[in-house]
Structure formats: structure tokens, C-alpha cells
Design a protein around this motif. Structure first.
Motif, PDB file in Angstrom:
ATOM      1  N   GLY A   1       0.414  -9.338   8.623  1.00  0.00           N
ATOM      2  CA  GLY A   1       0.957 -10.842   9.735  1.00  0.00           C
ATOM      3  C   GLY A   1       2.325 -10.297  10.216  1.00  0.00           C
ATOM      4  N   GLN A   2       2.304  -8.808  10.086  1.00  0.00           N
ATOM      5  CA  GLN A   2       3.181  -7.518  10.591  1.00  0.00           C
ATOM      6  C   GLN A   2       3.263  -6.913  12.039  1.00  0.00           C
ATOM      7  N   TYR A   3       4.044  -6.946  12.335  1.00  0.00           N
ATOM      8  CA  TYR A   3       4.011  -5.764  14.134  1.00  0.00           C
ATOM      9  C   TYR A   3       4.136  -3.752  13.673  1.00  0.00           C
ATOM     10  N   TYR A   4       3.305  -3.990  14.161  1.00  0.00           N
ATOM     11  CA  TYR A   4       3.720  -2.013  13.782  1.00  0.00           C
ATOM     12  C   TYR A   4       3.767  -1.930  15.872  1.00  0.00           C
ATOM     13  N   LEU A   5       4.682  -0.304  15.814  1.00  0.00           N
ATOM     14  CA  LEU A   5       5.197   0.049  16.880  1.00  0.00           C
ATOM     15  C   LEU A   5       4.319   1.100  17.058  1.00  0.00           C
ATOM     16  N   HIS A   6       3.511   1.428  19.133  1.00  0.00           N
ATOM     17  CA  HIS A   6       3.273   2.316  19.077  1.00  0.00           C
ATOM     18  C   HIS A   6       3.834   2.534  20.772  1.00  0.00           C
ATOM     19  N   TYR A   7       4.623   3.548  20.814  1.00  0.00           N
ATOM     20  CA  TYR A   7       5.046   3.264  22.448  1.00  0.00           C
ATOM     21  C   TYR A   7       4.236   3.659  23.334  1.00  0.00           C
TER      22      TYR A   7
ATOM     23  N   ASN B   1       0.832  -1.191   0.215  1.00  0.00           N
ATOM     24  CA  ASN B   1       0.039  -0.163   0.282  1.00  0.00           C
ATOM     25  C   ASN B   1       0.903   0.987  -0.711  1.00  0.00           C
ATOM     26  N   PRO B   2       0.245   2.219  -0.988  1.00  0.00           N
ATOM     27  CA  PRO B   2       0.768   3.770  -0.912  1.00  0.00           C
ATOM     28  C   PRO B   2       2.245   4.337   0.916  1.00  0.00           C
ATOM     29  N   TYR B   3       0.494   3.883   1.802  1.00  0.00           N
ATOM     30  CA  TYR B   3       1.291   4.469   2.471  1.00  0.00           C
ATOM     31  C   TYR B   3       1.759   3.580   3.672  1.00  0.00           C
ATOM     32  N   ARG B   4       1.763   2.669   3.399  1.00  0.00           N
ATOM     33  CA  ARG B   4       2.651   1.664   4.015  1.00  0.00           C
ATOM     34  C   ARG B   4       3.591   2.097   4.846  1.00  0.00           C
ATOM     35  N   ASP B   5       4.860   3.123   4.444  1.00  0.00           N
ATOM     36  CA  ASP B   5       5.808   2.872   5.001  1.00  0.00           C
ATOM     37  C   ASP B   5       5.158   4.408   6.053  1.00  0.00           C
ATOM     38  N   TYR B   6       4.129   5.186   5.759  1.00  0.00           N
ATOM     39  CA  TYR B   6       3.779   5.910   6.944  1.00  0.00           C
ATOM     40  C   TYR B   6       4.128   4.991   7.871  1.00  0.00           C
ATOM     41  N   TYR B   7       4.085   4.257   8.376  1.00  0.00           N
ATOM     42  CA  TYR B   7       4.312   3.473  10.066  1.00  0.00           C
ATOM     43  C   TYR B   7       5.395   2.779   9.883  1.00  0.00           C
ATOM     44  N   ILE B   8       5.772   1.961  11.101  1.00  0.00           N
ATOM     45  CA  ILE B   8       6.524   1.651  11.432  1.00  0.00           C
ATOM     46  C   ILE B   8       6.556  -0.019  11.542  1.00  0.00           C
ATOM     47  N   TRP B   9       6.472  -1.187  10.107  1.00  0.00           N
ATOM     48  CA  TRP B   9       5.821  -2.362  10.092  1.00  0.00           C
ATOM     49  C   TRP B   9       7.326  -2.931  10.103  1.00  0.00           C
ATOM     50  N   ARG B  10       7.518  -3.849  11.036  1.00  0.00           N
ATOM     51  CA  ARG B  10       8.405  -5.032  10.926  1.00  0.00           C
ATOM     52  C   ARG B  10       7.751  -6.036  11.274  1.00  0.00           C
TER      53      ARG B  10
ATOM     54  N   PHE C   1       4.235   2.446  27.752  1.00  0.00           N
ATOM     55  CA  PHE C   1       3.590   3.436  28.277  1.00  0.00           C
ATOM     56  C   PHE C   1       2.790   2.949  29.019  1.00  0.00           C
ATOM     57  N   PHE C   2       2.158   2.427  27.945  1.00  0.00           N
ATOM     58  CA  PHE C   2       0.397   2.767  28.489  1.00  0.00           C
ATOM     59  C   PHE C   2       0.588   0.764  29.014  1.00  0.00           C
ATOM     60  N   GLY C   3       1.135  -0.027  29.020  1.00  0.00           N
ATOM     61  CA  GLY C   3       1.430  -1.607  29.111  1.00  0.00           C
ATOM     62  C   GLY C   3       1.584  -2.109  28.090  1.00  0.00           C
ATOM     63  N   GLY C   4       2.247  -3.334  28.729  1.00  0.00           N
ATOM     64  CA  GLY C   4       2.342  -4.702  26.964  1.00  0.00           C
ATOM     65  C   GLY C   4       3.373  -4.086  26.464  1.00  0.00           C
ATOM     66  N   SER C   5       3.835  -4.900  25.355  1.00  0.00           N
ATOM     67  CA  SER C   5       4.897  -4.457  24.529  1.00  0.00           C
ATOM     68  C   SER C   5       4.162  -3.449  23.385  1.00  0.00           C
ATOM     69  N   ALA C   6       4.995  -2.662  23.414  1.00  0.00           N
ATOM     70  CA  ALA C   6       5.632  -1.641  21.676  1.00  0.00           C
ATOM     71  C   ALA C   6       5.060  -1.766  20.557  1.00  0.00           C
ATOM     72  N   TRP C   7       4.826  -3.703  20.479  1.00  0.00           N
ATOM     73  CA  TRP C   7       4.354  -3.647  19.257  1.00  0.00           C
ATOM     74  C   TRP C   7       3.049  -4.429  19.649  1.00  0.00           C
ATOM     75  N   GLU C   8       1.986  -4.687  17.965  1.00  0.00           N
ATOM     76  CA  GLU C   8       0.765  -5.062  18.162  1.00  0.00           C
ATOM     77  C   GLU C   8       0.755  -5.750  16.810  1.00  0.00           C
ATOM     78  N   LYS C   9       0.541  -7.129  16.408  1.00  0.00           N
ATOM     79  CA  LYS C   9       0.579  -8.022  15.270  1.00  0.00           C
ATOM     80  C   LYS C   9      -1.307  -7.080  14.206  1.00  0.00           C
ATOM     81  N   ASP C  10      -0.917  -7.307  13.151  1.00  0.00           N
ATOM     82  CA  ASP C  10      -1.739  -6.818  12.559  1.00  0.00           C
ATOM     83  C   ASP C  10      -1.552  -7.850  11.588  1.00  0.00           C
ATOM     84  N   GLU C  11      -3.448  -8.414  12.178  1.00  0.00           N
ATOM     85  CA  GLU C  11      -4.195  -9.280  11.050  1.00  0.00           C
ATOM     86  C   GLU C  11      -3.932  -9.371   9.350  1.00  0.00           C
ATOM     87  N   ALA C  12      -4.183  -8.628   8.867  1.00  0.00           N
ATOM     88  CA  ALA C  12      -3.734  -8.236   7.136  1.00  0.00           C
ATOM     89  C   ALA C  12      -2.567  -9.056   7.250  1.00  0.00           C
TER      90      ALA C  12
END
Ligand code: ISL
Ligand code: CA
Length: 555
Positions: A157-163, A121-130, A144-155
């Protein structure tokens, strides 16, 4: 005056719009509610308003999760309401700065809705996917709000970063398109007539190369790593060149994770980044995360002295004792018991308004509003609390009782309860059901009872601002702590050319005899907070300080 930029002489008042003033009975403060109270603020004497986020948001973090940077949050009103509010501020000679939250957006922002759809997607690199690692997150970063700073996204299978919360994905500042989008948003609001930005967690925008794991020591305080990305200064200098240098704007960075040594990198005017930052060292003096620790007056003074030094001759500072993320000033650094609340609130106001820095008042502090009498976990609203409850209490690491006893004093919700305008139901904040409970002490503590009472906290703030405006030394003058180790009295001078002022603040409940250092003599009293029983005579070299007395003298 003195050819100084306007923002050095400004006094800023922070509005947390959700809790300020509700005009349509839905229990949520709104922009029309702010417009209705501008005369109150004008009379108080503030000249600049910092508005916490007013943008379209699903409110996972009360607006610090923005869905559309060019739209007003529907609960707060619409763009016409905003334009009218801004025009009414200008008519009163007031300026507005807004909250720029661009380390992350909401997951409901159109950019993220697109970004998560597919890897190409042209907006893929607007966020941090690994990709994940060993069946888990890409690294060990905590949120800072608990748990990991990474969330796995179903669509994909990669993770995005959220501090912060998982509904607050971090933007990818490495992508020049993202930076240009941010600059366009800034121009949009500056062209409308706002006078600058408070920049949310701005040191976090540049991520570590390769995103390596945090060391065990850093895991407890990830902000010191998150704030030290390799390109943060490059981005801020670019932002200044592209946008800020074309406007007469105030910029203040929330410097979460920045040490005193690093501060000048952001605020030295020759580097052309930001005008000033919010240091955390003072407001978090007695904190370890949600835990409350003891503090001493010499520690508080050391923080002030260090902050002042970071200003140096090419920088500038902020002076603040709370905001929407911290407990109430009088409950935190003063004494909120009925006997001492008013006098200690006035003492703290004196301290905060006589620093060589731009003061930032937080709504309700001018009334001496206090922490809320929280009971159980169900009394809290904050997303941060929900995450901590899960990580510390539900995990069995800490008992509910222990967590709650600290939280009562440290919770961000303490500062977020609605403004107490009058003794009417809900403190006059709303005719409906307030989104967060009003502090029951609104019956005694409210604006209506203070505005016309000359000895009130409100009027002490008003007089302090008046004196500050008329006394350039209190704004620009050199700061010197006369007695850094004294555990009871904060004594400092402010000196400009041949003018010299002395501020004495007694932080105890006792009368304290204070002798001035050799050679200093009092000429006159400029302003005191109402504790004095006897005026000191001209020529005095010592003062008998009453409990919580705070006095500004001319020497
Ligand atoms: O110290 C904190 C983290 O444990 C918080 O009080 C706070 O998250 C931090 O100071 C960053 O604050 C800013 O960004 C957050 C937002 O929730 C805060 O309200 C904001 O001031 C995320 O946007
Ligand atoms: Ca409303």
C-alpha cells in the motif's frame, strides 16, 4: 602529447546497439554486429566507443531499465560476445566506455522484486518508499515519461518513486549498501577492461530532504530540482575515492538539470568527481519539452562560449550535437533538403570537431542521416511519446495535430532508426524485420556509397579527426568567438602557444563576405568542407564564404 589525459584527446562514437547492426536476423542490433563493424569505425578515425546500455533488461526504455547489471541483454548476445567485442576493440587500439544507469533500475531487478515484497524486507531501503498523502501520492513530483513520479504498490500500500517510467524505480542512494552495490558493478566492468562510464542522469541520485512538493514554476522543469539534491557531490566524491581513482577511466555525466554555474562543481578536477559532463543547453536550445522553438546562430554561439567557460582551467567539456535522445544533427541545426544536406552536415561536423572539448559523435551522423518522415502516432516506439500522448493529447490539452507536428522534429525516435549501411533491403541493417522502421532515404544515404567516395560526409569526418589529432591547438587551444552577434557566420580562433587557427562557418544559403577583425591574416587553408570555389591567397584579410562553407585556416 602535452601530458594530457587520453580522454581529452579522444574522439568518442556513440553506439545505440539496438539500431546499429543485426547479425542474426531478429531485427535487433547485437554485439556481434558491432564487432563486425569495428574496421569501419577504425577507418573513420574514432578511438573510443560509448555503448548505450547492453545489460539484461525488459526494455521498457530500451535498456535504460536494467534487470541485471552483470549480464548482457539476451537480444544483444552473451558475455562471450562482449568479451570478444572488447578484445577486438583493444586489438585495434580502441577503448570502450559503457553506460552506467544507476539513478534507477528496472522493476524486474532482483533488488526491487525483493524490495516490494514487504516493509521489512532486507531490500526495502534499496528504493524510495513513502506513505500516500490525503489519499494520493506522497508529493506532486511528475515523471518525465508522464503522470506522477509515484506508483502505489499493492503488496504494502506504499508508493515508490520513479522519475522516469514506472518500470524504472529510483534507487535509494542514502543507503550505503546501494552505493556499495553500484561501486561493485563499476569494478566488475572496469576489471574486465572497459575504460570508463557515461553516467545516466547522474545529478539525480540525491533526493531532496523530506521530498517537499515542487513549486508551480518548478513543475514544468522538475529536472532543476531533481538535479540539486543535497548529497550528490558527496556521493560522486565517494565514488571517485572508492572506485575511479584506482583506474584510468573516462567519466562523463549526463547533466540533465545542471546550469552553467553549477557545472564546475562536477568537473573541476580538484574536486575529484567527474571528468566532463553533457550540457543540455546547446542540444535543447530550441526546445520546451516536446515543443520545438526557433533558434538563432548568436544563441548557439552563446551556448558554446558558455560551455567553454565552464571548462575553465581545471575542467573539461564535451562537444556533441545529438545522441539517442535528440533529433538528427543535420535536420536540427543544418538543412536536410537534398541540395544542402551534405554540405551543411559537413559544416556542422567541422564545428563540433574543432571545440576545446572531447567530441561525441552519434552513429549515423557521419553519414548525414536525417530525421524520419513520421506520420501518425503509431509510427513511434518511444516510451516518452506514449506518456506525453496520454498527458497532453488524450487529456485534451493539445490537439493531436499540434503535438505530432512538433514531435516529428523533436522525437527521440528520429535518432533511433537503424543505421543505413547500404542500399540493400532495410539499409543492410537486418535481413529480418527491423524493430523500428529504417528511414526510406537509405537508398541514397548509406555507408557503402560514402566510404570510398572522397567528397562524402564520412570522409569529411575522417579528415577532420585526422587534422584534429595532428593539431594540438584544435584540441587544447584557447577558444575565442570573434563575432558573437553575427547572425550568419560562426567565426572563432583556437590558439595554443604560437599556433593560431581560425574556423569560419557560414550558416546560410547565401554567399557572405566576411572581413577578419583588425590584424588577422590567413596563412594557409588547413581543411574545408568542399564548398569553396577559389582558395584564399596567403595574407588575405577577408573571405567570400560560399553557402554552408566551413573552413579551418592557419593564421
Ligand atoms: O529530456 C528528456 C526528458 O524529457 C529525455 O530526453 C531524457 O529522458 C533525459 O535526457 C534523460 O536521459 C537519460 O535517461 C533516461 C533515458 O530514457 C534516456 O535515454 C537517457 O539518455 C532514463 O534512463
Ligand atoms: Ca540481432
Amino acid at each position: 602529447s602535452h601530458g594530457a589525459p587520453w580522454w581529452k584527446e579522444a574522439v568518442v562514437y556513440q553506439i545505440y546497439p539496438r539500431s546499429f547492426n543485426d547479425t542474426n536476423g531478429d531485427g535487433i542490433g547485437d554485439l556481434n554486429g558491432i564487432t563486425a563493424k569495428l574496421d569501419y569505425l577504425k577507418t573513420l578515425g574514432v578511438d573510443t566507443i560509448w555503448l548505450s546500455p547492453h545489460f539484461d533488461s525488459p526494455n521498457a526504455d530500451n535498456g535504460y531499465d536494467i534487470r541485471d547489471y552483470r549480464k548482457v541483454m539476451s537480444e544483444f548476445g552473451n558475455m562471450d560476445d562482449f568479451d570478444r567485442m572488447l578484445a577486438e576493440m583493444k586489438r585495434r587500439g580502441m577503448r570502450l566506455i559503457i553506460d552506467l544507469v544507476v539513478n534507477h533500475s528496472s522493476d524486474e531487478h532482483q533488488w526491487f522484486v525483493e524490495s516490494r515484497k514487504s516493509k521489512d524486507n532486507p531490500y526495502r531501503d534499496y528504493y524510495i518508499w513513502r506513505d500516500g498523502k490525503n489519499g494520493g501520492a506522497p508529493n506532486n513530483y511528475p515523471s518525465f515519461f508522464g503522470g506522477s513520479a509515484w506508483e502505489k504498490d499493492e503488496a504494502t500500500g506504499q508508493y515508490y518513486l520513479h522519475y522516469f517510467a514506472k518500470k524504472q524505480p529510483d534507487l535509494n542512494w542514502e543507503n550505503p549498501k546501494v552505493r556499495n552495490e553500484v561501486y561493485d558493478v563499476m569494478r566488475f566492468w572496469l576489471d574486465k577492461g572497459v575504460s570508463g562510464f557515461r553516467m545516466d542522469v547522474i545529478p539525480f541520485i540525491s533526493k531532496q530532504d523530506g521530498l517537499p512538493d515542487l513549486s508551480p514554476e518548478n513543475l514544468a522543469h522538475p529536472e532543476f530540482v531533481y538535479a540539486n539534491g543535497p548529497r550528490v557531490h558527496q556521493y560522486l566524491q565517494e565514488m571517485n575515492r572508492e572506485v575511479l581513482s584506482h583506474y584510468d577511466a573516462l567519466t562523463v555525466g549526463e547533466a540533465f538539470g545542471i546550469t552553467f554555474e553549477q557545472a564546475p562543481l562536477f568537473t573541476d578536477a580538484r574536486r575529484r568527481e567527474l571528468d566532463m559532463i553533457f550540457h543540455f543547453d546547446l542540444v535543447r536550445l530550441d526546445r520546451d519539452g516536446w515543443r520545438k522553438k526557433d533558434w538563432t546562430l548568436p544563441e548557439l554561439k552563446a551556448a558554446y562560449a558558455q560551455i567553454d567557460r565552464t571548462g575553465g582551467s581545471h575542467g573539461w567539456n564535451t562537444s556533441f550535437l545529438t545522441n539517442h535522445d535528440n533529433p538528427r544533427t543535420v535536420s536540427h541545426f543544418g538543412d536536410d533538403s537534398p541540395k544542402w544536406r551534405a554540405i551543411s552536415a559537413k559544416a556542422l561536423a567541422t564545428m563540433m570537431l574543432t571545440q576545446r572539448a572531447t567530441p561525441f559523435l552519434y552513429q549515423g551522423d557521419e553519414l548525414g542521416m536525417t530525421n524520419y518522415p513520421f506520420r501518425g502516432i503509431e509510427d513511434y516506439d518511444d516510451v516518452e511519446v506514449k506518456g506525453q500522448w496520454h498527458d497532453f493529447v488524450e487529456s485534451g490539452k493539445v490537439s493531436a495535430e499540434e503535438y505530432l507536428s512538433h514531435l516529428r522534429q523533436t522525437s527521440r525516435d528520429n535518432a533511433r532508426t537503424p543505421m543505413q549501411w547500404s542500399a540493400a533491403a532495410n539499409g543492410g541493417f537486418t535481413t529480418g524485420k527491423p524493430w523500428l522502421a529504417v528511414n526510406p532515404n537509405y537508398v541514397q544515404i548509406n555507408a557503402a556509397s560514402q566510404v570510398d567516395e572522397s567528397g562524402s560526409i564520412y570522409n569529411h569526418y575522417r579528415r577532420l579527426m585526422e587534422v584534429r589529432r595532428q593539431t594540438p591547438a584544435l584540441i587544447h587551444g584557447e577558444f575565442r568567438d570573434l563575432d558573437p552577434t553575427n547572425p550568419k557566420v560562426f567565426a572563432y580562433t583556437r590558439t595554443l602557444d604560437d599556433k593560431r587557427y581560425l574556423v569560419l562557418i557560414n550558416f546560410t544559403h547565401e554567399t557572405v563576405a566576411y572581413d577578419l577583425p583588425e590584424g588577422l591574416k590567413i596563412a594557409t587553408t588547413l581543411l574545408d568542407n568542399g564548398a569553396v570555389q577559389q582558395q584564399v591567397l596567403p595574407g588575405a584579410t577577408g573571405v567570400s564564404l560560399q553557402p554552408w562553407q566551413a573552413t579551418i585556416y592557419e593564421l
